[in-house]
Design an enzyme around this catalytic site. Structure first.
Site, mmCIF file in Angstrom:
data_model
loop_
_atom_site.group_PDB
_atom_site.id
_atom_site.type_symbol
_atom_site.label_atom_id
_atom_site.label_comp_id
_atom_site.label_asym_id
_atom_site.label_seq_id
_atom_site.Cartn_x
_atom_site.Cartn_y
_atom_site.Cartn_z
ATOM 1 N N GLU A 71 -93.670 22.580 -24.687
ATOM 2 C CA GLU A 71 -92.938 21.899 -25.138
ATOM 3 C C GLU A 71 -93.612 20.403 -25.636
ATOM 4 O OE1 GLU A 71 -90.376 24.891 -23.254
ATOM 5 O OE2 GLU A 71 -92.322 23.781 -22.917
ATOM 6 N N PHE A 133 -77.437 27.265 -14.661
ATOM 7 C CA PHE A 133 -78.489 27.867 -14.746
ATOM 8 C C PHE A 133 -79.690 27.283 -16.200
ATOM 9 C CE2 PHE A 133 -82.156 30.556 -16.925
ATOM 10 C CZ PHE A 133 -83.332 30.305 -15.619
ATOM 11 N N GLN A 134 -81.032 26.055 -15.891
ATOM 12 C CA GLN A 134 -81.186 25.506 -17.096
ATOM 13 C C GLN A 134 -80.387 24.439 -17.094
ATOM 14 O OE1 GLN A 134 -83.573 28.497 -19.603
ATOM 15 N NE2 GLN A 134 -85.375 28.173 -18.008
ATOM 16 N N LYS A 183 -75.053 26.154 -26.587
ATOM 17 C CA LYS A 183 -75.050 27.812 -26.459
ATOM 18 C C LYS A 183 -74.232 28.019 -28.166
ATOM 19 C CE LYS A 183 -77.140 32.050 -25.775
ATOM 20 N NZ LYS A 183 -77.894 32.383 -24.490
ATOM 21 N N MET A 492 -111.940 5.201 -18.418
ATOM 22 C CA MET A 492 -111.438 3.973 -18.938
ATOM 23 C C MET A 492 -111.359 3.710 -17.704
ATOM 24 S SD MET A 492 -111.068 1.593 -20.720
ATOM 25 C CE MET A 492 -110.435 2.031 -22.629
#
Length: 581
Positions: A71, A133-134, A183, A492
Site C-alpha cells: 500500500e 476484524f481489520q 463495506k 547521511m
C-alpha cells in the site's frame, strides 16, 4: 509501456454515457465519479473491505488500476503521478492494516502539498466502533495529516463527496483528502446522479491578492539595494514558472530556489544562485544573509532553509507570497504579507514590475560569487564518486529527464548536480523526508508521462524499502531507470555521526544487502553494475538504450560526504565546506 486497455473519454462523453438514470452500487458510483474527475490511473491493493469496489472494476474498459505490491508503494506512486502531472493522484486500500500502511504516504503528501484523493474501505457501518476484524479509525488517525476527510455513511452522498474531495485536494494549498467507505456503503444500491457543482461552507481559498500589498512589494523593490527572491514549491504547484521568469527578467533580481522549487526557474539563467539551506550553495546562503529585501514566493521557511531562525536574513525586509495564510509569519516575521495564488500574484505584479536599478553592484557581486564558489568535490580515478555519477546522468540527458529521489545523501547530490530545465521534472520527499519514496514515485511519474525519460535515484537503504515494486515495472514494462548509489551504509546518518558525533558510528552498516543486479533479474528487470567511470559510461548507455525498466547499481565511495553542510543550530552562512575548498 503496456497498461490495462483503457478507453479515454472526455467528461462530456462520460456524462452522456452515464446520463440514463440507473440504480447502481456505491462501488460503481465510485468508479464512475472518478472517471468524471478525469482520473486515468489508480494505484491500489485490494482486501476484504474493498472487494465490492474491485468487483466493479472487473471487466470495466474505462478504468485503469495498477496493482502495487504494498500500500505504501501505491500512495507513493500516486504522489509521484500528481507531482509530475499536476493532476490529482488517487490510491485505494482496504481497511485496517491496508489503510494504516498509507499513513506515511499521506503525511508525505501533506507536508509537500501534493493533491491526492485517498480511498479506503472500512468494516460494515454496523460494526464501526466494535473493534471488528481489520477495523481502524483511519479518519481519526489521519486527521492531522489530511486537508479533509470523509466517512461516508450514506451511499447517496458518494457523488458529492468525491466531487468535493477532488476540489479540496486541488485548490488553495493543495494536499491529501481521505474518503473512508464502509463495506455496506460500497455494496448499497441507489440512483446515480453526477454532481457538477461544489458548495462547501467555510472553504474559499484566497486566489487574488490585495493589490495594495502587491504595490508595496513593487515599491520595496525600487528602494532595495540588495534584493533577493526565494522561490519554493508553490511556484511549481500553481504553474507559475513562466510568470516567475517574467518577473525576474523585469526586475533583474537574483533568485534562489528551495529543494521543492527546483525546476520552477531555469537553472541555466545567470540570475539563478542555486539552492539555499543546509546543503545549499555558498552564494545562495550568503546572499540571504546580506539581502536587504527577501521576497519569498511560495516557500514555507522550512528549518532546512532557514537554519538558526534568530539569525536568518537579519538585514532583510521580508515579503511573503503564499496561498496559505497560516504560513505567513509562522516562522519568520513578515513585513509585506501577500495572500494569494502565486501565479495570480505574479501576473498582477508583472503589470507594474520594474528593474531594481539600485541593485547593480549587488548583481555583479553575486555573479562573481556564483562563479567562484560552485559546488565542488575531489574527483578520483580509483573510486567512483556519487557526484560524478549524477553529473553523468545530467550530461547524457541534457537535464530533460524527470528525476525522482529517495532521501539521504543521494537526494542532496541529485539536487546539487542535476540541473533542471522545466518544472515538474523533480520529484522528492522534502518536508517529511520519507525513505522508500523514490522508486514508487518514479512509477507514478512514468505513468503520468509515458513519453518522457524517468530516472529514479536511490540509496541502497531506501531501495530496500520498496524493491518489491520492481514486479509491476516488469509486468507492465514501465521503463523507469532505477539508479542505486550503493555505498553500503546509511550515508547521511554516517555523515552526521562523523561530523557531529565524533566518529561514533552506530548501526549504519548495510553490508549484507542483496546483489541488486540479481534482485532486478529475479523480478524480470534488466540489471547493470558499475564500479568505475569506464564501466559507468558503458552500462548507463546500455540502460538508456534498453526499451524497458532497468536497475543500474553504481558502487560508490563509502565515506563521501555532502558539502556544503550547515549544522543544526548554525546560521546558514556558517557552512562546513569540506575538503574541496
Amino acid at each position: 509501456m503496456t497498461t490495462t486497455n483503457v478507453t479515454t473519454k472526455s467528461r462530456e462523453e462520460l456524462i452522456e454515457k452515464f446520463s440514463k438514470p440507473e440504480v447502481i452500487s456505491g462501488s460503481e458510483i465510485l468508479l464512475r465519479s472518478l472517471l468524471l474527475e478525469g482520473v486515468d490511473c489508480v494505484f491500489g491493493y485490494p482486501g476484504g473491505a474493498v472487494l465490492y469496489i474491485y468487483d466493479a472494476m472487473h471487466g470495466n474498459p474505462d478504468f485503469n488500476h495498477l496493482l502495487t505490491r504494498h500500500e505504501q508503494g501505491a500512495i507513493h506512486a500516486a504522489d509521484g503521478y500528481a507531482r509530475a502531472s499536476g493532476k490529482v493522484g488517487v490510491c485505494i486500500a482496504t481497511s485496517g492494516p491496508g489503510a494504516t500502511n498509507l499513513v506515511t504516504g499521506i503525511a508525505t503528501a501533506y507536508m509537500d502539498s501534493t493533491p491526492l484523493v485517498v480511498i479506503t474501505g472500512n468494516v460494515m457501518s454496523t460494526l464501526i466502533g466494535t473493534d471488528a476484524f481489520q477495523e481502524a479509525d483511519i479518519t481519526g488517525i489521519t486527521m492531522p495529516i489530511t486537508k479533509h476527510s470523509y466517512l461516508v455513511r450514506n451511499v447517496e452522498d458518494l457523488p458529492r463527496v468525491i466531487h468535493e474531495a477532488f476540489h479540496i485536494a486541488n485548490t488553495g494549498r493543495k494536499g491529501p483528502v481521505l474518503i473512508d467507505i464502509p463495506k455496506d456503503v460500497s455494496a448499497a444500491q441507489t440512483l446515480f446522479k453526477p454532481v457538477n457543482e461544489v458548495n462547501i461552507r467555510g472553504y474559499s481559498p484566497t486566489v487574488s491578492p490585495n493589490k495594495l500589498q502587491v504595490d508595496k512589494m513593487i515599491k520595496a523593490i525600487q528602494e532595495a539595494k540588495r534584493p533577493l527572491i526565494l522561490a519554493g514549491g508553490g511556484v511549481v504547484y500553481s504553474g507559475a514558472h513562466e510568470e516567475l521568469l517574467k518577473f525576474v527578467m523585469k526586475t533583474e533580481i537574483p533568485i534562489t530556489t528551495t529543494l521543492l522549487g527546483l525546476g520552477g526557474f531555469p537553472s541555466g539563467n545567470d540570475l539563478w544562485l542555486g539552492m539555499p539551506g543546509m546543503h545549499g550553495t555558498y552564494t545562495a546562503n550568503t546572499s540571504i544573509q546580506k539581502a536587504d529585501l527577501l521576497i519569498n514566493i511560495g516557500a514555507r521557511f522550512d528549518d532546512r532553509v532557514t537554519g538558526k531562525l534568530s539569525g536568518f536574513a537579519p538585514l532583510a525586509k521580508i515579503v511573503h507570497i503564499d496561498i496559505d495564510p497560516a504560513e505567513i509569519g509562522k516562522n519568520v516575521p513578515t513585513h509585506i504579507p501577500i495572500v494569494g495564488d502565486v501565479k495570480t500574484v505574479l501576473e498582477i505584479a508583472n503589470q507594474t514590475a520594474v528593474r531594481a536599478d539600485l541593485a547593480d553592484e549587488w548583481r555583479t557581486e553575486l555573479l562573481a560569487s556564483k562563479n567562484a564558489k560552485p559546488f565542488k568535490y575531489i574527483d578520483s580515478d580509483t573510486e567512483l564518486k556519487p557526484q560524478w555519477v549524477v553529473e553523468l546522468l545530467h550530461e547524457t540527458t541534457n537535464g530533460d529527464a524527470i528525476v525522482t529521489t529517495d532521501v539521504g545523501q543521494h537526494q542532496m547530490w541529485a539536487a546539487q548536480y542535476y540541473k533542471f530545465n522545466k518544472p515538474r521534472s523533480w520529484v522528492t520527499s522534502g518536508g517529511l523526508g520519507t525513505m522508500g519514496f523514490g522508486f514508487p514515485s518514479a512509477i507514478g511519474a512514468q505513468m503520468a508521462n509515458p513519453e518522457r525519460l524517468v530516472i529514479s535515484i536511490n540509496g541502497d537503504g531506501g531501495m530496500q524499502m520498496c524493491a518489491q515494486e520492481l514486479a509491476i515495472c516488469a509486468i507492465h514494462n514501465i521503463p523507469v531507470k532505477v539508479v542505486i548509489l550503493n555505498n553500503e551504509v546509511l550515508g547521511m546518518v554516517r555523515q552526521w555521526q562523523e561530523l557531529i558525533h565524533g566518529n561514533r558510528f552506530s548501526h549504519i552498516d548495510l553490508a549484507g544487502s542483496p546483489d541488486f543486479v540479481k534482485l532486478a533479474e529475479a523480478y524480470g528487470v534488466k540489471g547493470f553494475r558499475a564500479t568505475n567511470k569506464e564501466e559507468s559510461r558503458k552500462v548507463w548507455e546500455e540502460a538508456m538504450n534498453h526499451p524497458g525498466p532497468a536497475v543500474i547499481e553504481f558502487v560508490v565511495r563509502r565515506d563521501e560526504n555532502v558539502y556544503p553542510m550547515v549544522a543544526q543550530g548554525s546560521t546558514i552562512d556558517q557552512m562546513i565546506m569540506g575538503d574541496a575548498e
